[in-house]
Design an enzyme around this catalytic site. Sequence first.
Site, PDB file in Angstrom:
ATOM      1  CB  CYS A  69      19.013 -13.404 -20.471  1.00 45.78           C
ATOM      2  SG  CYS A  69      20.671 -13.037 -21.099  1.00 45.78           S
ATOM      3  CE  LYS A  88      -4.328   3.776   2.075  1.00 42.75           C
ATOM      4  NZ  LYS A  88      -3.907   4.500   0.861  1.00 42.75           N
ATOM      5  CD  GLU A 141      -8.418   7.752  11.630  1.00 49.19           C
ATOM      6  OE1 GLU A 141      -7.568   8.297  10.893  1.00 49.19           O
ATOM      7  OE2 GLU A 141      -8.165   7.309  12.766  1.00 49.19           O
ATOM      8  CB  CYS A 159      18.567 -12.445 -24.329  1.00 49.42           C
ATOM      9  SG  CYS A 159      18.528 -10.848 -23.458  1.00 49.42           S
TER      10      CYS A 159
END
Length: 668
Positions: A422, A115, A113, A404
């Site tokens: 971090c 989609k 089928e 960071c």
Amino acid sequence: MDKETAKQRAEELRRTINKYSYEYYTLDEPSVPDAEYDRLMQELIAIEEEHPDLRTPDSPTQRVGGAVLEAFQKVTHGTPMLSLGNAFNADDLRDFDRRVRQSVGDDVAYNVELKIDGLAVSLRYEDGYFVRGATRGDGTTGEDITENLKTIRNIPLKMNRELSIEVRGEAYMPKRSFEALNEERIKNEEEPFANPRNAAAGSLRQLDPKIAAKRNLDIFVYSIAELDEMGVETQSQGLDFLDELGFKTNQERKKCGSIEEVITLIDELQAKRADLPYEIDGIVIKVDSLDQQEELGFTAKSPRWAIAYKFPAEEVVTKLLDIELNVGRTGVITPTAILEPVKVAGTTVSRASLHNEDLIKEKDIRILDKVVVKKAGDIIPEVVNVLVDQRTGEEKEFSMPTECPECGSELVRIEGEVALRCINPECPAQIREGLIHFVSRNAMNIDGLGERVITQLFEENLVRNVADLYKLTKERVIQLERMGEKSTENLISSIQKSKENSLERLLFGLGIRFIGSKAAKTLAMHFESLENLKKASKEELLAVDEIGEKMADAVITYFHKEEMLELLNELQELGVNTLYKGPKKVKAEDSDSYFAGKTIVLTGKLEELSRNEAKAQIEALGGKLTGSVSKNTDLVIAGEAAGSKLTKAQELNIEVWNEEQLMGELKK
């Protein structure tokens, strides 16, 4: 006209209009001019306005609701709406076929089928009447969008038979409707939708059904949740049965006798893709036999008897403008490419994940490079490679920072990992992302607490940890931007309601490393309370099915942190449930039930409870459910219209129970 005449005329008009709607919207074969259809509709509207008590739920006048909803209600699906596993090439399909044949033998046929690229929905019918429609949501719980779905003309408000069933389908926006909608939005200086799928999803999530009604949505249905109770034996027969009931199914489907035939058909269907009046993003392949489907069963996420072949992702060239760094809830630093906006597989893309520093170095990705971008699995954008020969000299090499970007702490690379982290527990980004995770759908599932609201609460210093969420008051929340009286009340109510969640949601929400939603449920089911889990030794954790060394170590580490124990105590004091509320898993040897240790097959329709409820209760008593009858079957429980499984059980002299006997054993 008098009341009785009006009643008869209204019934006649409803039958006629519904017939014409079916011809026009489902068969695409109108038998009358639009003007005649409109005239009949106006006549019916006039009768129902004069006699409101003659208005029925299946009247075509009820397709466009009147009242604007305040919010969507939650709906629990009778049968989970699972996602499908994916295949990306012919070898993946052959692997799928090999797994299927290893389980059920070589006599396998497949139903192929299209989609449809839309929004998965469920449609609930009671005695033939459409009573509720819902989104798929997380597969177990969706949102009630009944009034919006009523605006889709191909959804019959009354079926041709008086059945109580749940139908599944894909609501979508045709290409022509999508183009017209975006032209109108551009004209009105509104942001155009990126693709038809987003437009369909956005339309069905409008609180005002009149907006959805203007969007010209459509639907293809593809299954009935209770298909094995409908007297059909295959998926292809099930689609034919849906046609008979008056639903619109996609006719681009075919039954194939082998996986090689499927692969050939996929090439043919893919060649048609551009010419279809709707978007598709792949092909669905299902084992055709319902008996074989039941025998194959399911994983936690998807059926083993179906797979979605995803079309190869489109690849396009664009310019990488910058590289942005994001800090996740576990402290991982993820580089993200900021791109010149470009369309990929029908969607506008302006960002793509670069995963980690090693990938950037390996591909020699530089700022201002021309790069090839594709959507992996047609979902996640990624940078495939760099067009080195198009460099001009203005490109800039990128290197990861040593600190960071959010809190300035030193970044570390843990041995055996490629990611930089971090490790500052006070990092604002980690706290914020942890809060977003805690309230998410698979965790505490707090409606109204999305990323925007969490960010506001965090920036206003109203929330610094998950316990603070349960201290929020209406007076504090209503001060936030775009928070009115009603939305504030709903949010506070959702927060309070989440206190009642079962333990597995809390465990997942806490963000313990390596503990996903499935592992959280396994731990909650085994230990039954947070207190028991906190005391568990590594040996006790490793004795639990599917809990490995990394998971066990992560749990031990988490519960040995003083700050985490303080947080958990605070949550308990605030009234957050810490007990497992789901069904207990009973070992066969620990159960004195007749079902303990027996292999059992359920077949036919049950009146007093659903098949899923029956399965859960039998398994809780130590029984093992299988999908097909064999000489190893101990007991067959036969409901109404049991069919071939009952016949086979009788041929093999296997014990057979009716529903009354089942209920008697369950109530002991």
